[in-house]
Design an enzyme around this catalytic site. Structure first.
Site, short mmCIF file in Angstrom:
data_model
loop_
_atom_site.label_atom_id
_atom_site.label_comp_id
_atom_site.label_asym_id
_atom_site.label_seq_id
_atom_site.Cartn_x
_atom_site.Cartn_y
_atom_site.Cartn_z
N HIS A 92 0.81 -1.23 0.00
CA HIS A 92 0.00 0.00 0.00
C HIS A 92 0.83 1.27 0.00
CE1 HIS A 92 -3.92 -1.98 0.96
NE2 HIS A 92 -3.14 -2.86 1.51
N LYS A 134 -7.79 13.72 4.60
CA LYS A 134 -6.84 12.59 4.58
C LYS A 134 -5.83 12.82 5.70
CE LYS A 134 -6.19 13.82 0.31
NZ LYS A 134 -6.08 12.70 -0.65
N ARG A 135 -5.00 11.84 5.99
CA ARG A 135 -3.99 12.02 7.02
C ARG A 135 -3.07 13.17 6.63
NH1 ARG A 135 -3.40 8.10 11.35
NH2 ARG A 135 -1.54 9.30 11.80
N LYS A 184 1.25 14.42 0.83
CA LYS A 184 -0.14 14.68 0.41
C LYS A 184 -0.35 16.19 0.15
CE LYS A 184 -1.79 10.67 3.08
NZ LYS A 184 -2.63 9.83 2.21
N THR A 212 -8.36 6.84 -1.69
CA THR A 212 -9.74 6.34 -1.78
C THR A 212 -10.74 7.47 -1.50
OG1 THR A 212 -9.38 5.53 0.47
CG2 THR A 212 -9.37 3.89 -1.30
N LYS A 249 -14.52 8.52 -3.21
CA LYS A 249 -15.72 8.84 -2.42
C LYS A 249 -16.27 10.22 -2.80
CE LYS A 249 -13.70 5.99 1.17
NZ LYS A 249 -12.69 5.96 2.27
C1 26W Z 1 4.54 0.96 9.88
C2 26W Z 1 3.63 2.14 9.89
C3 26W Z 1 2.65 2.10 8.76
C4 26W Z 1 1.29 2.02 9.04
C5 26W Z 1 0.37 2.03 8.00
C6 26W Z 1 3.09 2.15 7.45
C7 26W Z 1 2.16 2.14 6.39
C8 26W Z 1 0.82 2.08 6.69
C9 26W Z 1 -0.21 2.06 5.59
C10 26W Z 1 0.19 1.17 4.51
C11 26W Z 1 -0.39 3.41 5.05
C12 26W Z 1 -1.67 3.51 4.25
O1 26W Z 1 -2.73 3.60 4.80
N1 26W Z 1 -1.49 3.54 2.93
C13 26W Z 1 -2.61 3.95 2.11
O2 26W Z 1 -3.32 2.79 1.70
C14 26W Z 1 -4.48 3.14 0.95
C15 26W Z 1 -5.27 1.87 0.67
O3 26W Z 1 -4.63 1.11 -0.29
C16 26W Z 1 -4.11 3.90 -0.33
O4 26W Z 1 -5.27 4.29 -1.00
C17 26W Z 1 -3.26 5.12 0.00
O5 26W Z 1 -2.78 5.72 -1.19
C18 26W Z 1 -2.08 4.71 0.88
O6 26W Z 1 -1.35 5.85 1.32
#
Ligand code: 26W
Length: 812
Positions: A346, A532-533, A538, A640, A644
Site C-alpha cells: 500500500h 486525509k492524514r 499529500k 480512496t 468517495k
Molecule cells: C509501519 C507504519 C505504517 C502504518 C500504515 C506504514 C504504512 C501504513 C499504511 C500502509 C499506510 C496507508 O494507509 N497507505 C494507504 O493505503 C491506501 C489503501 O490502499 C491507499 O489508497 C493510500 O494511497 C495509501 O497511502
C-alpha cells in the site's frame, strides 16, 4: 418485517432490557435495544452462512489486517438488512429521530487511514458478493486517538471506544488459543533422528477472539470479522503474579499505533503483529484439522491475504505449524504456504517499509526467527547461480541485521499486488523491480475500490433519491448502473435536482459546523475539501499556498472578483510527526487570521474540523464541490477519498498520481482538472538531482510573497512552525516539489473557479463524475481479487437458491 411488527418487538425488548417505556428511555438505551434487535435478527444467518461454508467445504479467505476502520455499523446493518426505511419511520412514529440514535454509536476507529478503511470496505463487499471471507485483526482497547485543537495545536486524547460496551461483538471464549513469545528454542534430537524444536520458558499469552458479523447487502450472507484480545492464560494465573507482568499482557492489545507511514520499530508493535497472526493462523488450522482434511492441499480450502507487511509473519507462522505441529517436510510445507499466501503493498514510502532488527525478532519469537533464517537460506541457495549475487543481496530477507518484511511477504506468497495502475507499475519497474524479475507472474494490480453503499446510499440520501427517480434503483445493487445517469447530462431538470441535493448537503454541513465550532460558513461558496492524514507528500501545504495567494490578491492587490470559497480540512498527524503538526498549527492560525479579517472573511474561510473520522467524512463528502487530490506524483499509492468525493459529485483537482489517473480515464479530461509534475518528471529530477526550489521562490513574486509570510510575521503565532516550513521549502530544498507545482496549481484553481461560475457546465461535470464512479466499487475490486488471487467463489448459486428458497429475509 414491517413497521407494526418492528414497533411491537422494539417496545417489548425495551421493557425486557431496561423495564422502561420509550418516553423515559435515553437515546443510548434506545440505541442498545435497536442494536440488540438487529444483531439477534442476523444471528441466524450468521450461523447459517458459516455452516454453509462448512458443509460446502468451500475455500475461505482470511484477510489479515492490523487495522480495520468500520466507523459506525448500525446504519450500514439496517441498510444491508433492508430495514433502514422501516425502522426510520417506525421510530419516528414513536417520536424518535433515527439520526439521534445512530449518533450514540462510537466510531470503531481501529485504523489510521486508507489501509484500515479499505479493509472495512472490502469486508462489506466480500459479504455483499456472497464470498466466503473473514477478517482477522486486533481488538484494541483504545482506537485511533481523538484529536483536539488547543490554541491551534493538535492534542491527542485517548479513544476509549469500549467504555460503554460494544453490542456488535461476540466473545468466543471457546475459540481462544495460546500465543508464545520470548524464551529460547533449541532443536532436540528425536529417536528417529529428526530434530524437534523445543521452546523453553516462553511467555504465553491467551488470545481470545471477539467476532463481529459482516452483514451482506440483502443476500443473507453474514461473514465474520475476528478481532483478538490478549488475556492472561488461566493456567498461568499463578505465574503472572506481578502487576507489571499482568499489565504487559494486557498492554499487548491496548492501543493502535497511530503512525501511518513511519515505522517506529517498537518491540510492542512487533509483538502485536505476531500476536494476531499466530492467533489467526492457529485458529484456521485448528478448524481445518477438525475437518480431517489432508494438509497438503490446504490451499484448496484456505486463502490468507496479508494486508501490507504488518501481517507478513503469517508466512513463517504457517510454516512453523506445518513443520512443528503437522510434521510436514519443509518442501511440501513451503509449497502449500506460497499457494495459500498473497500480499498487497500500500505504499512506496521507504520509511513505511518495515524492517525489524534481527535481535528484536529473535528475542520476541525465537522459533519464528529460525524459520525465517531457513527461508532466507533456501532462497539464497535457490537463486545462487540463477541471478547475480548483487540481486540476491538486494532481495534476501535478512541483511544488515534487519529482517525485510516486504521481502518475506513477496518470497512467501504467490501474489503481490499494488493498489492502482501507476503504483503497481512503480512496484514492478522501480521499488520491487528485482523481485519482479525473479517472480514476474506474481505481480499484478488491483485498483482500490470503496463500499458505495456506505459512501452514497448511507451518507447521501438526498442524491440517492435523485438517482432512484432518474435511473431507477438498480444502482443500489450494481453500482455500475450509475452509468445510466450519462443519458441525462443534458437534462436541465436532472441537473437542477443534483444542484438541489448538493445544496441540501452543503446546508447540512453548514449546520454541523455551526453546532460543532460556532463558525458560520457561507453555504453558497465553493466547498473545497481536503480530507486525509496529514503528511508532507499529500501536500496540504500546497493547498495552503493557494489560500494565501487568494488572501494576498484580496489584501494587497485589491482583487474583488474572487469566487467565495470555504476550504475544508480534516486531518490527523501521527503524534511523533513534528513537521505535520507544524502544518496543522499554521493552517489553524491562518484560519483564525482570515476569520478575523473582514476584508477577506466574506470571500475566504478555512474550516479545519477536529477529529477527522469515518463518521465525519460521511457528513463532509456529500457537501463537497471540489476534491483536493494534490499529492506529489508517484507518492500516493491510490487514494480512496478521491473515489468517495467523485461518487458524491465533487469535481477533482488532481496530480497524475495513484488512482487519480484512473478517475481521469473514467470521466475524461474535460470533467477533471489535472496539473503538476508527472511521475516520470519527478523521477527525472531524482536522476538528475537538479531541482532547486529557490529558483521558483525567486522567479515568482506571488510565490515569494506567500512563502515569506511564513517568517515575516504576516501570520501571527507561528514563529517556530513558520521557520520550520520556510526552511523545509528552501533550505532543505522542498522534498515534495511544492514550489515546483505551485504555478500550475494556481492556474488549475483558476480553472476550477471559472468552471464553477458556469453552473450548468459544472453540474454536467458533477453528473459525469457520479455516473462514472461505479467502476470504483469495492464489490468489483474484491471480485477481481477472488478470481485472480484468492480463487474463492460465491456460495454456489444453486446451493444458494436452494438455501434462499428456504431462507426468509431478516425476520424478527
Ligand atoms: C509501519 C507504519 C505504517 C502504518 C500504515 C506504514 C504504512 C501504513 C499504511 C500502509 C499506510 C496507508 O494507509 N497507505 C494507504 O493505503 C491506501 C489503501 O490502499 C491507499 O489508497 C493510500 O494511497 C495509501 O497511502
Amino acid at each position: 418485517m414491517n413497521k407494526k411488527v418492528f414497533k411491537k418487538k422494539f417496545l417489548d425488548l425495551l421493557t425486557e432490557k431496561f423495564a422502561i417505556s420509550v418516553e423515559d428511555a435515553s437515546l443510548f438505551e434506545i440505541y442498545t435495544t435497536l442494536g440488540t434487535l438487529v444483531r439477534s435478527s442476523y444471528a441466524k444467518d450468521w450461523r447459517r452462512t458459516w455452516n454453509t461454508y462448512d458443509q460446502c467445504q468451500q475455500k475461505q479467505l482470511y484477510y489479515f489486517s492490523i487495522e480495520f476502520l468500520p466507523g459506525r455499523m448500525m446504519k450500514s446493518n439496517l441498510l444491508n438488512m433492508g430495514w433502514l426505511d422501516t425502522v426510520q419511520e417506525a421510530l419516528a412514529d414513536l417520536g424518535i429521530n433515527l439520526d439521534d440514535v445512530l449518533a450514540q454509536e462510537p466510531d470503531m476507529a481501529l485504523g489510521n487511514g486508507g489501509l484500515g478503511r479499505l479493509a472495512s470496505c472490502f469486508m462489506d463487499s466480500i459479504a455483499s458478493e456472497g464470498l466466503p471471507g473473514n477478517g482477522n485483526g486486533i481488538r484494541y482497547k483504545y482506537g485511533l486517538f481523538k484529536q483536539k485543537f488547543i490554541d491551534g495545536y493538535q492534542v491527542e486524547l485517548p479513544n476509549e471506544w469500549l467504555a460503554r460496551g460494544n453490542l456488535w461483538e461476540v466473545r468466543r471464549e471457546s475459540k481462544a488459543v495460546d500465543v508464545c513469545f520470548n524464551g529460547h528454542v533449541y532443536l532436540k534430537k528425536q529417536a528417529d533422528g529428526s530434530l524437534e524444536p523445543i521452546h523453553e520458558n516462553p511467555t504465553i499469552v491467551r488470545a481470545v477472539p471477539y467476532d463481529t458479523g459482516m452483514v451482506g447487502f440483502r443476500n443473507g450472507t453474514v461473514n465474520t470479522l475476528r478481532l483478538w484480545d490478549a488475556e492472561i492464560p488461566l493456567s498461568e494465573e499463578s505465574y503472572y503474579r506481578s502487576i507489571e507482568q499482568r499489565r504487559a499482557i494486557q498492554d499487548l492489545t491496548s492501543v493502535l499505533y497511530p503512525d501511518d507511514s513511519n515505522e517506529e520499530g517498537r518491540r510492542l508493535r512487533l509483538m502485536q503483529e505476531y500476536f494476531f497472526v499466530s492467533a489467526g493462523v492457529q485458529s484456521i488450522l485448528r478448524h481445518f484439522k477438525a475437518k480431517q482434511k489432508d494438509f497438503h492441499n490446504l490451499d484448496e480450502f484456505v486463502a490468507i491475504h496479508i494486508n501490507d507487511t504488518h501481517p507478513a509473519l503469517c508466512v513463517a507462522e504457517f510454516m512453523r505449524l506445518l513443520l512443528d505441529e503437522e510434521k510436514m517436510s519443509w518442501e511440501r510445507a513451503w509449497n502449500v504456504t506460497v499457494k495459500v499466501m498473497s500480499y498487497t503493498n500500500h505504499t512506496i514510502m521507504a520509511e513505511a517499509l518495515e524492517k525489524w532488527p534481527v535481535d528484536m525478532l529473535q528475542s520476541v519469537q525465537p522459533r519464528i526467527y529460525q524459520i525465517i533464517e531457513e527461508i532466507d537460506r533456501r532462497f539464497i541457495e535457490e537463486m545462487t547461480g540463477v541471478v547475480d549475487w548483487e540481486v540476491i543481496q538486494r532481495t534476501r530477507i535478512i541483511s544488515d541485521n534487519l529482517v525485510h518484511m516486504a521481502h518475506l511477504a513477496i518470497i512467501g506468497s504467490h501474489s503481490t499486488n499494488g493498489v492502482a495502475k501507476l503504483h503497481s507499475d512503480l512496484l514492478k519497474n522501480v521499488v520491487l523491480h528485482d523481485f519482479y524479475r525473479l517472480y514476474p507472474d506474481r505481480f499484478n494490480n488491483k485498483t482500490n475500490g470503496i463500499a458505495e453503499r456506505r459512501w452514497l446510499q448511507l451518507a447521501n440520501p438526498a442524491l440517492s433519491q435523485v438517482l432512484d427517480q432518474t435511473i431507477g434503483d438498480s444502482w443500489r445493487y450494481d453500482a455500475n448502473d450509475l452509468h445510466l445517469l450519462m443519458n441525462f447530462r443534458e437534462d436541465e431538470a436532472v441537473l437542477k435536482q443534483l444542484q438541489v441535493a448538493k445544496q441540501a448537503n452543503k446546508h447540512r454541513l453548514t449546520e454541523f459546523v455551526l453546532k460543532e465550532t460556532g463558525l458560520k460558513i457561507n453555504e453558497t461558496a465553493i466547498f473545497d475539501v481536503q480530507i486525509k492524514r496529514l503528511h508532507a507528500y499529500k501536500r496540504q501545504l500546497l493547498n495552503l499556498l493557494h489560500i494565501l495567494t487568494l488572501y494576498f490578491e484580496i489584501k494587497e492587490e485589491g482583487k474583488t472578483d474572487i469566487q467565495p470559497r470555504v476550504f475544508i480540512f480534516g486531518a490527523k498527524a501521527a503524534p511523533s510527526y513534528h513537521y505535520a503538526k507544524s502544518i496543522i498549527k499554521v493552517l489553524n492560525e491562518v484560519a483564525t487570521m482570515i476569520r478575523h479579517d473582514p476584508a477577506v472573511s466574506d470571500k475566504l474561510s478555512i474550516v479545519f474540523l477536529e477529529d477527522y473520522s469515518v463518521s465525519l467524512a460521511e457528513v463532509i463528502i456529500p457537501a463537497a464541490d471540489v476534491s483536493e487530490q494534490i499529492s506529489l506524483a508517484s507518492k500516493e499509492a491510490s487514494g480512496t477519498s478521491n473515489m468517495k468525493l467523485m461518487l458524491n459529485g465533487a469535481v477533482t483537482i488532481a496530480t497524475l498520481d495513484g488512482a487519480n489517473i484512473e478517475i481521469r480515464d473514467a470521466v475524461g479530461e474535460e470533467n477533471i482538472v489535472i496539473f503538476g509534475l508527472t511521475e516520470s518528471q519527478v523521477y527525472d529530477y531524482y536522476e538528475q538531482a537538479n531541482y532547486h526550489s529557490y529558483t521558483y521562490y525567486e522567479s515568482s513574486p506571488k510565490l515569494k510573497r506567500v512563502v515569506d509570510s511564513f517568517i515575516d510575521g504576516t501570520i501571527p503565532n507561528i514563529y517556530q512552525e513558520g521557520v520550520e516550513i520556510f526552511d523545509s521549502l528552501l533550505k532543505y530544498n522542498d522534498e515534495f516539489f511544492v514550489l515546483r507545482d505551485y504555478e500550475a496549481y494556481i492556474q488549475a484553481q483558476r480553472q476550477i473557479a471559472a468552471d464553477y461560475q458556469q453552473q450548468d457546465k459544472w453540474l454536467r461535470m458533477s453528473l459525469v463524475n457520479i455516473a462514472n464512479a461505479g467502476r470504483f466499487s469495492a464489490d468489483d475490486t474484491v471480485m477481481k481479487y477472488a478470481e485472480d488471487i484468492w480463487q474463492i467463489e460465491k456460495t454456489n448459486p444453486k446451493r444458494r437458491q436452494a438455501e434462499d428458497k428456504k431462507y426468509v429475509p431478516y425476520t424478527l
